[in-house]
Each structure stands twice: as C-alpha cells, then as structure tokens.
Design a protein around this motif. Structure first.
Motif, short mmCIF file in Angstrom:
data_model
loop_
_atom_site.label_atom_id
_atom_site.label_comp_id
_atom_site.label_asym_id
_atom_site.label_seq_id
_atom_site.Cartn_x
_atom_site.Cartn_y
_atom_site.Cartn_z
N LYS A 188 0.95 -1.47 0.15
CA LYS A 188 -0.04 -0.01 -0.14
C LYS A 188 0.76 1.15 0.02
CE LYS A 188 -3.94 -0.44 2.20
NZ LYS A 188 -5.06 -0.49 3.02
N VAL A 210 1.30 4.48 6.09
CA VAL A 210 0.38 3.75 5.55
C VAL A 210 -0.65 3.53 6.43
CG1 VAL A 210 -0.47 1.32 4.81
CG2 VAL A 210 1.92 2.42 4.03
N ASN A 254 5.75 7.14 2.75
CA ASN A 254 4.61 7.10 2.01
C ASN A 254 4.42 8.28 1.30
OD1 ASN A 254 2.27 5.56 1.03
ND2 ASN A 254 0.90 6.39 2.71
#
Length: 230
Positions: free
Chosen positions: A26, A128, A182
């Motif tokens: 992800k 995430v 991220n």
DNA sequence: GCGACAG
DNA sequence: ATCTTGTCGC
C-alpha cells in the motif's frame, strides 16, 4: 534458556513480517501532497520499560515549533532490527492523533522508510496506517547498498537494484539516510529534508523533538505543557 | 557457517 | 535506544 529476552518469547516474528509485506503493497512512492505548511515529527526515548514518545508540530519552512504532545507508555515489544515499528509506531500514532491528523501535511519519523528488507520501515508503516505522507530519517543504515549515481549516493536494494533512498551529507561530514515513507518520491523526500538541515546533523524538527523526549525521560513530563504545549 | 543489524 | 570514562576537536 529463559534468560533476558522475556519479550521475545511473546513475539510472533513471522506474523509481524507477513503484516509488513501486506502493508508494503500500500506504499505510494509518488508525491501525493500539495503545499507543505505544517510538518509533524516523532521520536522517543526510554527509561527501563517506559517509553516517552513526542510528536511535534512545526510550521514550514520557518520550522517553528507550534505544538507538541507527549505519550508515556510501557513497551510491549522488544527491539528487533527490521521490526522497529511494532515497538514504537503504536506510541507515535497515538501522539500524532493527539496532535491532530489534519493539522500536518507530512510526518518525519526517526527511522527508515522503504530502505528496509521488506520495504516497510517504521516511517512507511506509519504513513500507510495513517494514510499520510511520511519520510524516514535514520542515523545508520539498516538495509541496502550505497551506490553513487549522478553526484548522489543512493541506497539501493542489493537484490533488485531498486533505489530505496538517498544518503544526505549534513554537518561536519555526518551523513543521514533519507527514504520515502509514503506518498512521496525519493528525490522529494531528500530535498525536503535537506532544506530542514539547520545547525545540526539532523533536520531541525528531529533535533528538537529528540531533545524533548530526553527531557521527558528526565522527569519533565510537562515539557509539552509549556508555551508550545497543548 | 559468517556478517549485518533503524531505535 | 541506554549505560558510561576518558578522550579528541573546535
């Protein structure tokens, strides 16, 4: 051999690694943020089995500390290289929620982002889980080979050849390892952290927050209750 | 079997 | 990360 690693016996390492592989899917390595005005930064210190986690909120690019929160907890997971997030992330997340998830555009974490065996260092883990842009800044390398590419030193995956992060030379020849957590690219993460290097070898927010965690450990749990506190 | 090993 | 003496450099 029931020695000193009492916590290790309670840990399911394989389960933790499987979760990392799930979360790693992800991770987004593209810039998914607009203008950065507020930055959150987390770090922690320990005293026995007590952890003092601090989350600071800084304006950007002025890097003024505007607010900070302290979370004091008992550690429930041992330190295992590669599984740092299972030890520290819960406390950082708790602190960031207290800080207000909508109050910052990106979070800087003391540790690696994707420069990790399973591409899910603590910075990526937090990014995430919270679905927020994040960057990992580490003082030492955990995984990867350092390869010079076009004037820069990249952290590269020794097995796949993928770029995982960059080595940033700061003060007095000291180097730090920057990798995306991220929702940000390797180059953007590098540039952003580089702009936050002031007079220390660590980016200013990390230096300030690190200092506060040590104050908290030394019986100063009110550090966040001062002028910049809640 | 031998290193490497975030905080 | 933490513990912890003396030592090196600015």
């Amino acid at each position: 051999m029931f020695k000193s690693h009492r916590l290790n016996a309670r840990v399911d390492v394989n389960k933790a690694k499987r979760l990392q592989l799930m979360l790693a899917k992800k991770v987004i390595l593209e810039d998914k943020y607009n203008v950065i005005r507020k930055i959150a930064c987390v770090d922690a210190s320990y005293k026995g089995d007590t952890v003092y986690a601090v989350a600071g909120l800084f304006s950007y690019p002025s890097l003024k500390l505007e607010k900070c929160v302290l979370v004091v907890d008992k550690v429930t997971f041992p330190y295992i290289p590669g599984l740092l997030a299972f030890r520290e992330a819960p406390h950082y997340i708790k602190a960031l929620i207290k800080l207000g998830l909508n109050n910052f555009d990106i979070v800087i974490v003391d540790g690696h982002g994707i420069a990790h065996p399973r591409r899910l260092g603590i910075a990526s883990h937090i990014g995430v889980v919270l679905r927020k842009p994040s960057i990992g800044v580490a003082k030492r390398k955990l995984y990867g080979k350092i390869i010079p590419i076009n004037d820069k030193e990249y952290i590269v995956d020794p097995s796949t050849g993928e770029k995982l992060g960059l080595v940033l030379a700061t003060i007095r020849g000291r180097k730090i390892f920057v990798s995306p957590g991220n929702m940000i690219s390797i180059e953007s993460a590098y540039m952003l952290i580089k702009r936050m290097i002031k007079k220390h070898y660590l980016p200013e927010p990390l230096y300030v927050v690190d200092k506060m965690t040590k104050q908290a450990r030394n019986n100063r749990e009110d550090i966040c209750g001062g002028p910049a506190g809640i």
